[in-house]
Scaffold this motif. Structure first.
Motif, PDB file in Angstrom:
ATOM      1  N   LEU A   1     -26.221  92.548-118.745  1.00  0.00           N
ATOM      2  CA  LEU A   1     -26.919  93.381-117.762  1.00  0.00           C
ATOM      3  C   LEU A   1     -28.307  93.755-118.261  1.00  0.00           C
ATOM      4  O   LEU A   1     -29.277  93.715-117.504  1.00  0.00           O
ATOM      5  CB  LEU A   1     -26.112  94.652-117.464  1.00  0.00           C
ATOM      6  N   VAL A   2     -28.399  94.096-119.541  1.00  0.00           N
ATOM      7  CA  VAL A   2     -29.693  94.471-120.100  1.00  0.00           C
ATOM      8  C   VAL A   2     -30.651  93.289-119.998  1.00  0.00           C
ATOM      9  O   VAL A   2     -31.794  93.425-119.580  1.00  0.00           O
ATOM     10  CB  VAL A   2     -29.553  94.937-121.567  1.00  0.00           C
ATOM     11  N   SER A   3     -30.144  92.092-120.330  1.00  0.00           N
ATOM     12  CA  SER A   3     -31.070  90.964-120.318  1.00  0.00           C
ATOM     13  C   SER A   3     -31.473  90.613-118.890  1.00  0.00           C
ATOM     14  O   SER A   3     -32.607  90.230-118.636  1.00  0.00           O
ATOM     15  CB  SER A   3     -30.481  89.753-121.047  1.00  0.00           C
ATOM     16  N   ILE A   4     -30.574  90.792-117.917  1.00  0.00           N
ATOM     17  CA  ILE A   4     -30.946  90.513-116.528  1.00  0.00           C
ATOM     18  C   ILE A   4     -32.000  91.512-116.060  1.00  0.00           C
ATOM     19  O   ILE A   4     -33.015  91.139-115.500  1.00  0.00           O
ATOM     20  CB  ILE A   4     -29.699  90.555-115.596  1.00  0.00           C
ATOM     21  N   SER A   5     -31.770  92.792-116.352  1.00  0.00           N
ATOM     22  CA  SER A   5     -32.730  93.771-115.845  1.00  0.00           C
ATOM     23  C   SER A   5     -34.068  93.660-116.567  1.00  0.00           C
ATOM     24  O   SER A   5     -35.099  93.902-115.978  1.00  0.00           O
ATOM     25  CB  SER A   5     -32.167  95.195-115.920  1.00  0.00           C
ATOM     26  N   CYS A   6     -34.055  93.245-117.827  1.00  0.00           N
ATOM     27  CA  CYS A   6     -35.332  93.048-118.510  1.00  0.00           C
ATOM     28  C   CYS A   6     -36.085  91.874-117.914  1.00  0.00           C
ATOM     29  O   CYS A   6     -37.302  91.901-117.798  1.00  0.00           O
ATOM     30  CB  CYS A   6     -35.131  92.783-120.006  1.00  0.00           C
ATOM     31  N   ALA A   7     -35.326  90.853-117.516  1.00  0.00           N
ATOM     32  CA  ALA A   7     -35.980  89.658-116.991  1.00  0.00           C
ATOM     33  C   ALA A   7     -36.790  89.969-115.748  1.00  0.00           C
ATOM     34  O   ALA A   7     -37.795  89.341-115.503  1.00  0.00           O
ATOM     35  CB  ALA A   7     -34.939  88.586-116.690  1.00  0.00           C
ATOM     36  N   ILE A   8     -36.336  90.942-114.946  1.00  0.00           N
ATOM     37  CA  ILE A   8     -37.069  91.218-113.719  1.00  0.00           C
ATOM     38  C   ILE A   8     -37.829  92.547-113.773  1.00  0.00           C
ATOM     39  O   ILE A   8     -38.328  93.012-112.761  1.00  0.00           O
ATOM     40  CB  ILE A   8     -36.148  91.196-112.486  1.00  0.00           C
ATOM     41  N   ALA A   9     -37.906  93.146-114.971  1.00  0.00           N
ATOM     42  CA  ALA A   9     -38.629  94.421-115.055  1.00  0.00           C
ATOM     43  C   ALA A   9     -40.097  94.201-114.718  1.00  0.00           C
ATOM     44  O   ALA A   9     -40.723  93.255-115.162  1.00  0.00           O
ATOM     45  CB  ALA A   9     -38.489  95.010-116.448  1.00  0.00           C
ATOM     46  N   LEU A  10     -40.613  95.102-113.911  1.00  0.00           N
ATOM     47  CA  LEU A  10     -42.006  95.030-113.502  1.00  0.00           C
ATOM     48  C   LEU A  10     -42.665  96.329-113.923  1.00  0.00           C
ATOM     49  O   LEU A  10     -42.084  97.405-113.751  1.00  0.00           O
ATOM     50  CB  LEU A  10     -42.070  94.854-111.979  1.00  0.00           C
ATOM     51  N   GLN A  11     -43.861  96.239-114.463  1.00  0.00           N
ATOM     52  CA  GLN A  11     -44.566  97.447-114.894  1.00  0.00           C
ATOM     53  C   GLN A  11     -45.935  97.527-114.246  1.00  0.00           C
ATOM     54  O   GLN A  11     -46.549  96.497-113.945  1.00  0.00           O
ATOM     55  CB  GLN A  11     -44.721  97.444-116.423  1.00  0.00           C
ATOM     56  N   THR A  12     -46.384  98.738-114.047  1.00  0.00           N
ATOM     57  CA  THR A  12     -47.733  98.945-113.534  1.00  0.00           C
ATOM     58  C   THR A  12     -48.747  98.665-114.645  1.00  0.00           C
ATOM     59  O   THR A  12     -48.419  98.713-115.832  1.00  0.00           O
ATOM     60  CB  THR A  12     -47.912 100.397-113.085  1.00  0.00           C
ATOM     61  N   VAL A  13     -49.969  98.392-114.256  1.00  0.00           N
ATOM     62  CA  VAL A  13     -51.091  98.301-115.191  1.00  0.00           C
ATOM     63  C   VAL A  13     -52.118  99.313-114.702  1.00  0.00           C
ATOM     64  O   VAL A  13     -52.642  99.184-113.591  1.00  0.00           O
ATOM     65  CB  VAL A  13     -51.704  96.877-115.211  1.00  0.00           C
ATOM     66  N   ASN A  14     -52.342 100.351-115.500  1.00  0.00           N
ATOM     67  CA  ASN A  14     -53.220 101.459-115.069  1.00  0.00           C
ATOM     68  C   ASN A  14     -52.824 101.998-113.705  1.00  0.00           C
ATOM     69  O   ASN A  14     -53.681 102.264-112.845  1.00  0.00           O
ATOM     70  CB  ASN A  14     -54.685 101.010-115.041  1.00  0.00           C
ATOM     71  N   GLY A  15     -51.526 102.124-113.491  1.00  0.00           N
ATOM     72  CA  GLY A  15     -51.033 102.708-112.241  1.00  0.00           C
ATOM     73  C   GLY A  15     -51.030 101.754-111.067  1.00  0.00           C
ATOM     74  O   GLY A  15     -50.745 102.172-109.938  1.00  0.00           O
ATOM     75  N   ARG A  16     -51.351 100.493-111.300  1.00  0.00           N
ATOM     76  CA  ARG A  16     -51.434  99.544-110.189  1.00  0.00           C
ATOM     77  C   ARG A  16     -50.633  98.278-110.470  1.00  0.00           C
ATOM     78  O   ARG A  16     -50.250  98.003-111.613  1.00  0.00           O
ATOM     79  CB  ARG A  16     -52.900  99.180-109.911  1.00  0.00           C
ATOM     80  N   ILE A  17     -50.400  97.524-109.403  1.00  0.00           N
ATOM     81  CA  ILE A  17     -49.667  96.261-109.528  1.00  0.00           C
ATOM     82  C   ILE A  17     -50.445  95.198-108.765  1.00  0.00           C
ATOM     83  O   ILE A  17     -50.818  95.402-107.601  1.00  0.00           O
ATOM     84  CB  ILE A  17     -48.249  96.381-108.920  1.00  0.00           C
ATOM     85  N   LYS A  18     -50.706  94.096-109.415  1.00  0.00           N
ATOM     86  CA  LYS A  18     -51.295  92.954-108.710  1.00  0.00           C
ATOM     87  C   LYS A  18     -50.184  91.988-108.306  1.00  0.00           C
ATOM     88  O   LYS A  18     -49.327  91.645-109.124  1.00  0.00           O
ATOM     89  CB  LYS A  18     -52.318  92.240-109.606  1.00  0.00           C
ATOM     90  N   ILE A  19     -50.199  91.589-107.045  1.00  0.00           N
ATOM     91  CA  ILE A  19     -49.204  90.632-106.539  1.00  0.00           C
ATOM     92  C   ILE A  19     -49.942  89.370-106.103  1.00  0.00           C
ATOM     93  O   ILE A  19     -50.771  89.421-105.195  1.00  0.00           O
ATOM     94  CB  ILE A  19     -48.439  91.196-105.321  1.00  0.00           C
ATOM     95  N   THR A  20     -49.658  88.281-106.774  1.00  0.00           N
ATOM     96  CA  THR A  20     -50.226  86.990-106.379  1.00  0.00           C
ATOM     97  C   THR A  20     -49.148  86.211-105.637  1.00  0.00           C
ATOM     98  O   THR A  20     -48.021  86.105-106.115  1.00  0.00           O
ATOM     99  CB  THR A  20     -50.676  86.208-107.624  1.00  0.00           C
ATOM    100  N   VAL A  21     -49.491  85.705-104.454  1.00  0.00           N
ATOM    101  CA  VAL A  21     -48.523  84.972-103.637  1.00  0.00           C
ATOM    102  C   VAL A  21     -49.071  83.574-103.370  1.00  0.00           C
ATOM    103  O   VAL A  21     -50.126  83.426-102.748  1.00  0.00           O
ATOM    104  CB  VAL A  21     -48.255  85.672-102.290  1.00  0.00           C
ATOM    105  N   ILE A  22     -48.370  82.579-103.858  1.00  0.00           N
ATOM    106  CA  ILE A  22     -48.762  81.187-103.599  1.00  0.00           C
ATOM    107  C   ILE A  22     -48.014  80.733-102.345  1.00  0.00           C
ATOM    108  O   ILE A  22     -46.783  80.752-102.309  1.00  0.00           O
ATOM    109  CB  ILE A  22     -48.437  80.288-104.810  1.00  0.00           C
ATOM    110  N   THR A  23     -48.792  80.375-101.322  1.00  0.00           N
ATOM    111  CA  THR A  23     -48.232  80.086-100.001  1.00  0.00           C
ATOM    112  C   THR A  23     -48.490  78.625 -99.635  1.00  0.00           C
ATOM    113  O   THR A  23     -49.357  77.967-100.212  1.00  0.00           O
ATOM    114  CB  THR A  23     -48.925  80.966 -98.943  1.00  0.00           C
ATOM    115  N   THR A  24     -47.766  78.150 -98.623  1.00  0.00           N
ATOM    116  CA  THR A  24     -48.179  76.936 -97.932  1.00  0.00           C
ATOM    117  C   THR A  24     -47.859  77.133 -96.451  1.00  0.00           C
ATOM    118  O   THR A  24     -46.853  77.746 -96.098  1.00  0.00           O
ATOM    119  CB  THR A  24     -47.550  75.653 -98.537  1.00  0.00           C
ATOM    120  N   ALA A  25     -48.752  76.627 -95.597  1.00  0.00           N
ATOM    121  CA  ALA A  25     -48.788  77.082 -94.209  1.00  0.00           C
ATOM    122  C   ALA A  25     -47.486  76.884 -93.432  1.00  0.00           C
ATOM    123  O   ALA A  25     -47.081  77.759 -92.672  1.00  0.00           O
ATOM    124  CB  ALA A  25     -49.934  76.385 -93.474  1.00  0.00           C
ATOM    125  N   TYR A  26     -46.856  75.736 -93.614  1.00  0.00           N
ATOM    126  CA  TYR A  26     -45.706  75.430 -92.758  1.00  0.00           C
ATOM    127  C   TYR A  26     -44.369  75.791 -93.404  1.00  0.00           C
ATOM    128  O   TYR A  26     -43.330  75.258 -93.039  1.00  0.00           O
ATOM    129  CB  TYR A  26     -45.754  73.949 -92.336  1.00  0.00           C
TER     130      TYR A  26
END
Ligand SMILES: *[C@@H]1O[C@H](CO)[C@@H](O)[C@H](O)[C@H]1NC(C)=O
Length: 206
Positions: free
Chosen positions: A10-35
């Motif tokens: 459980l610890v390793s699963i939750s660490c794998a998806i842990a997300l942290q802020t950077v200076n109180g913010r989060i950057k989300i990059t989304v790679i898309t394709t139109a169709y």
């Protein structure tokens, strides 16, 4: 013994998806394709809601490149064919014209990513973009540098994540586990990370 192993798992699963802020913010990059219908789902069901709740803390970057391959002659082959390539190019050009306002960028992508997916300048027109400038970017070599920039920023991440939309936080190393977790439950991941950082003032995740 067994419970210890489960605990470690459980610890390793939750660490794998842990997300942290950077200076109180989060950057989300989304790679898309139109169709890509999974991208429609992600933008409509997850990203829009998360952005409407937490836009003050978010930087959203779209990379409309998907699984595009560059051929030896320099031409592009896209996952869903010629129409996918054309619309991705429209997205890169329109996002560039909307740079400086990520709310408008998200509005544009939300307009584009609806079922049925079509190829047109309708959303660009609805956003009030100058269609002559847009068409010049799409149809001439003027937009080529945007291809190169999206390609450079996407290829290695897509190889690792191997799913579109591919999602990366804070310019971290791309991770398939993190990306799939965000695809399934972006709002909760973002909220937990904001709530764990006292400077954000976010303290409840519903
Ligand atoms: C971005 O666009 C929205 C309208 O969609 C507008 O309300 C907002 O003021 C704009 N923000 C900036 C920084 O220009």
């Amino acid at each position: 013994m067994q419970s210890k192993i489960i605990f470690l798992l459980l610890v390793s699963i939750s660490c794998a998806i842990a997300l942290q802020t950077v200076n109180g913010r989060i950057k989300i990059t989304v790679i898309t394709t139109a169709y890509c219908s999974d991208t429609v789902t992600f933008i409509q069901n997850h990203l829009r809601e998360t952005y409407s709740l937490y836009s003050d803390y978010l930087e959203v970057e779209f990379l409309p490149w998907g699984r595009t391959q560059r051929n030896v002659d320099g031409s592009l082959t896209c996952q869903f064919g010629v129409a996918d390539c054309w619309s991705n190019r429209v997205h890169r050009c329109a996002l560039d014209m909307l740079k400086g306002n990520q709310t408008r960028q998200l509005e544009f992508m939300s307009c584009e990513f609806v079922i049925p997916i079509t190829s047109s300048y309708r959303c660009a027109q609805e956003m009030g973009l100058n269609l002559i400038d847009l068409d010049y970017c799409v149809s001439s070599s003027a937009g080529d540098h945007l291809d190169t920039a999206a390609e450079t920023a996407s290829v290695a991440s897509v190889q690792i994540i191997n799913f579109i939309p591919a999602i990366i936080f804070n310019n971290d190393q791309p991770s398939r586990d993190v990306s799939m977790a965000a695809f399934a439950n972006l709002r909760n991941m973002v909220c937990q990370a904001l709530a764990a950082d006292p400077i954000t003032g976010v303290n409840t995740c519903t």
